[in-house]
Design an enzyme around this catalytic site. Structure first.
Site, mmCIF file in Angstrom:
data_model
loop_
_atom_site.group_PDB
_atom_site.id
_atom_site.type_symbol
_atom_site.label_atom_id
_atom_site.label_comp_id
_atom_site.label_asym_id
_atom_site.label_seq_id
_atom_site.Cartn_x
_atom_site.Cartn_y
_atom_site.Cartn_z
ATOM 1 N N ARG A 122 0.915 -1.183 0.167
ATOM 2 C CA ARG A 122 -0.071 0.211 0.053
ATOM 3 C C ARG A 122 0.703 1.406 -0.053
ATOM 4 O O ARG A 122 1.953 1.517 0.769
ATOM 5 C CB ARG A 122 -0.981 0.070 1.268
ATOM 6 C CG ARG A 122 -1.795 -1.111 1.455
ATOM 7 C CD ARG A 122 -2.959 -1.116 0.357
ATOM 8 N NE ARG A 122 -3.742 -0.130 0.475
ATOM 9 C CZ ARG A 122 -4.968 -0.185 -0.175
ATOM 10 N NH1 ARG A 122 -5.564 -1.155 -0.554
ATOM 11 N NH2 ARG A 122 -5.765 1.157 -0.116
ATOM 12 N N VAL A 123 0.356 2.086 -0.670
ATOM 13 C CA VAL A 123 1.117 3.399 -0.789
ATOM 14 C C VAL A 123 0.268 4.719 0.114
ATOM 15 O O VAL A 123 0.635 5.730 0.162
ATOM 16 C CB VAL A 123 1.280 3.997 -2.060
ATOM 17 C CG1 VAL A 123 2.259 3.063 -2.861
ATOM 18 C CG2 VAL A 123 0.010 4.174 -3.004
ATOM 19 N N ASP A 124 -0.959 4.196 0.593
ATOM 20 C CA ASP A 124 -1.782 5.066 1.467
ATOM 21 C C ASP A 124 -1.469 4.725 2.888
ATOM 22 O O ASP A 124 -0.512 4.044 3.257
ATOM 23 C CB ASP A 124 -3.113 5.205 1.036
ATOM 24 C CG ASP A 124 -3.727 3.625 0.803
ATOM 25 O OD1 ASP A 124 -3.193 2.710 1.445
ATOM 26 O OD2 ASP A 124 -4.876 3.647 0.277
ATOM 27 N N ASP A 125 -2.482 5.154 3.583
ATOM 28 C CA ASP A 125 -2.407 4.970 5.194
ATOM 29 C C ASP A 125 -3.168 3.683 5.539
ATOM 30 O O ASP A 125 -4.017 3.831 6.562
ATOM 31 C CB ASP A 125 -2.936 6.371 5.845
ATOM 32 C CG ASP A 125 -1.861 7.341 5.866
ATOM 33 O OD1 ASP A 125 -0.618 7.017 5.635
ATOM 34 O OD2 ASP A 125 -2.212 8.533 5.869
#
Ligand code: PRX
Length: 695
Positions: free
Chosen positions: A563-566
């Site tokens: 994942r590149v998000d939170d």
């Protein structure tokens, strides 16, 4: 009246969302140990030959794949019409969509105008074709020796009885029904009963707390809840009914009333006499279901009618109700199951996932039954009573396809190969992996020890929102590379983009997006279409944004980097850092919290929580426990932080934004790679966090 506000705030949000995204990273960064394995594996290729696979080689795949992208309308209509019963046939032209927020509202339609019913296709179709006596479910209880089987005919009859019960309490097409049950056969039966009458099921994973259950019930306005008195998970008894009761109370406090609760009495976990029942609201499954008729009329659904809601975590805010519709989901779940597992009718298949997650929807309840598989339903945990349990079950039922998560593989790997090799696994043909990146070391162990080097490993990358496998090997059709999900499934067009949204060609690494609609893409976020557009379609206009990073190698294989998000992925469970933070700050002595993921040898990622206490409050062990408890009670035990890191202050920019990059580096013991910290409002914060963390 003035001009209406711009309907789509895409551009502003794009900017805001993009600044929150992490740069996609190479997996090598994860640890020195994993690094060498991944580098070596880029070149290591393993090829299997699977005689009864539906795609024999890459040429055949390339031909089908090209048609699926050039003529999606015809490609999928042919499959859907050939494989399923449609009460009203699919019109010649049935598909349209818009993924581009700049061109108006995002929408998707597949098989529009065709009418069908997924439960009918899972059950009646096979029974009508003379397969009623074939085992549908092979039930294996938590305790060794507790088992049973149900044929397709028996499952159909039970589904009809539950469907009739639901109708008798007023449930109609389009109404929501909440299901909060453990992995017993009655869970998929409950889902199928909803689908039969056109009710929309919303399954809540049995590990969620009462608060989490309440918010999901309230969001989808489910007046009816199906649950169970208790379940045994390993040596522990979990009293689900107590949690469900509290969930209903919390829903009432929020102004919503659950009117009917159907309770399956799981006698092996708790006796009925000990179960608290609310008069007028609650009834035992075993009391009311046998009285119902064993046939029930089917509700014919338009392909685009909603089949289910499934709540999932995102970067911000509360969980989103992902909406999937009937025909597209049915066709895609069934087709992926058939091709990815090289499935033939009658195969014995076992997926260890829980129906509370998407894997349990697509590859437990629906995909296998649409393909007339016989499937194992396992109530327990892979390590109980010992680390040989999975292989004992494989041996007992002669399982042909086995599908699990890397976290289970890593944990079993630690117990040693002898637990595997003492059982016969010669029935196995395909081994699947899902939920998180599989590190090459675990991949090899799965391949060499579990599969004796004979079985293809299908490392399936997909998401709650995608409804089915997106990037995955097809058994035997091309070489596997340990750690790579390899190539896209039919109809899936992945693109890698940079932070400006520019498409990257050839060998590249970037944000993973999908640029064409496929039959089971998420239709909307329940009651929040704007959030749907801003989350998935605004970041890189013209495409669906997955939230993952990926690399494409010189053979065109995709390597998912995470994942590149939170969002963090703990043992294959998707958890939003914002949700854990809000559960922590709900504690009266917590002033602020910031949560990040860190590499965990078994769980994939662990939860590291930085906590700033209220002025004058001292840290203590008991406070640590209370904070963990706060997360357990608001989300569930699976989201409990592994580490509480006391933080006198958090690293923030002058505008007050928490620099999570810095927190991630501290949690990974990579403080030598903190990067530029000159924009921190108080650079001294980092030193005090490092001091409190220790070495
Ligand atoms: O990050 C990816 C990871 O799991 C996320 C989706 O989680 P969820 O919606 O809960 O669905 C899990 C089951 C499909 C993705 O964004 N993920 C899933 N499968 C893989 C994976 N990461 C790497 N490799 C996979 N095979």
């Amino acid at each position: 009246r003035g001009s209406p506000p711009p309907r789509n705030p895409a551009n502003q949000l794009t900017q805001r969302q993009l600044t929150n995204l992490r740069a996609p990273r190479r997996r090598e960064a994860r640890s020195a140990h994993v690094t060498s394995a991944i580098k070596a594996s880029d070149h290591a290729e393993i090829k299997h030959s699977v005689s009864d696979a539906h795609v024999q080689d890459q040429e055949q795949y390339a031909e089908m794949y090209a048609r699926s992208l050039e003529d999606p309308n015809g490609f999928w209509r042919d499959l859907a019409m050939q494989d399923f019963h449609w009460e009203t046939p699919i019109p010649e032209q049935h598909h349209s969509y818009n993924f581009d927020v700049r061109k108006g509202p995002v929408f998707t339609e597949w098989f529009k105008g065709g009418k069908t019913n997924i439960a009918y296709n899972c059950l009646d179709r096979h029974v009508g074709d003379g397969h009623g006596a074939q085992p549908c479910f092979l039930f294996e209880g938590n305790d060794v020796g507790v088992d049973g089987a149900m044929s397709y005919q028996q499952v159909l009859e039970e589904v009809c009885r539950v469907a009739n019960f639901l109708r008798s309490v007023g449930v109609k097409k389009g109404d929501s029904v909440a299901i909060y049950m453990p992995m017993v056969c009655e869970l998929p039966i409950a889902m199928l009963a909803c689908a039969r009458i056109g009710a929309v099921h919303s399954v809540v994973f049995g590990g969620f707390s009462s608060d989490a259950l309440a918010s999901r019930i309230e969001d989808c306005k489910a007046r009816v809840l199906l649950t169970c008195n208790a379940v045994k998970r390993g040596p522990k008894v979990i009293n689900l009914k107590q949690i469900a009761d509290r969930g209903c109370e919390v829903a009432v406090e929020q102004g919503f009333n659950v009117e009917h609760v159907l309770v399956y009495a799981n006698d092996s976990a708790e006796s009925r006499e000990d179960t608290h029942m609310v008069p007028g609201r609650d009834a035992f499954w075993q009391d009311v279901i046998p009285q119902q008729a064993s046939t029930a009329e089917v509700e014919w659904m338009d392909s685009e009618d909603t089949l289910f809601y499934l709540y999932t975590s995102g970067s911000t805010g509360k969980p989103k109700g992902v909406v999937h519709s009937t025909g597209g989901f049915m066709t895609y779940a069934a087709t992926t199951f058939k091709y990815v597992f090289a499935a033939q009718p009658g195969d014995v298949y076992w997926c260890t996932a829980d129906c509370g997650w998407i894997t349990g929807h697509s590859y437990m309840t629906y995909g296998p039954l649409l393909n007339r598989a016989t499937q194992v339903v396992f109530e327990g945990v892979p390590t109980y009573p010992d680390a040989g349990r999975c292989w004992q079950i494989v041996d007992k039922y002669q399982v042909k396809q086995f599908y699990t998560a890397p976290t289970a593989i890593r944990s079993l790997m630690r117990s040693g190969a002898e637990w595997v090799t003492k059982y016969d696994r010669s029935s196995l043909r395909v081994l699947g992996s899902v939920g998180e990146p599989i590190n090459p070391e675990a991949w090899r162990w799965y391949h060499e020890v579990v599969g004796d080097g004979r079985c293809p490993i299908v490392d399936t990358w997909w998401q709650t929102e995608t409804g089915g496998h997106m990037i995955t090997p097809l058994p035997g059709a091309w070489s596997e590379k340990p750690g790579s999900a390899s190539l896209p499934f039919f109809g899936v067009k992945p693109v890698l983009v940079d932070e400006k949204g520019q498409e990257l060609e050839g060998e590249a690494e970037g944000y993973l997006c999908i640029s064409q609609s496929w039959p089971s893409n998420i239709r909307t976020v329940y009651r929040d279409h704007e959030r749907y557009e801003t989350t998935y379609f605004a970041p890189f206009p013209g495409t669906y944004f997955t939230g993952d990073g990926a690399r494409r190698d010189s053979d065109g294989y995709y390597w998912i980097t995470g994942r590149v998000d939170d969002v963090i992925n703990v043992s294959g469970h998707r958890i939003g850092t914002a949700e854990v933070e809000s559960a922590l700050v709900a504690h009266p002595q917590c002033a602020e919290a910031a949560v990040v993921g860190y590499e965990h040898p078994v769980k994939g990622q662990g939860i590291w929580a930085y906590v700033t206490l209220m002025e004058g409050v001292d840290s203590s062990d008991s406070l640590r426990k209370e904070l963990v408890m706060s997360v357990r009670s608001q989300i569930g035990a699976f989201a409990a932080p592994d580490v509480i890191h006391w933080a006198p202050g958090l690293p923030k920019t002058r505008s007050g934004k928490i620099m999570r990059r810095v927190l991630r580096k501290i949690a990974s013991f990579e403080e030598d790679q903190l990067g530029d910290t000159s924009t921190l409002a108080d650079p001294g914060v980092v030193a005090s966090l490092l001091e409190l963390r220790g070495k």
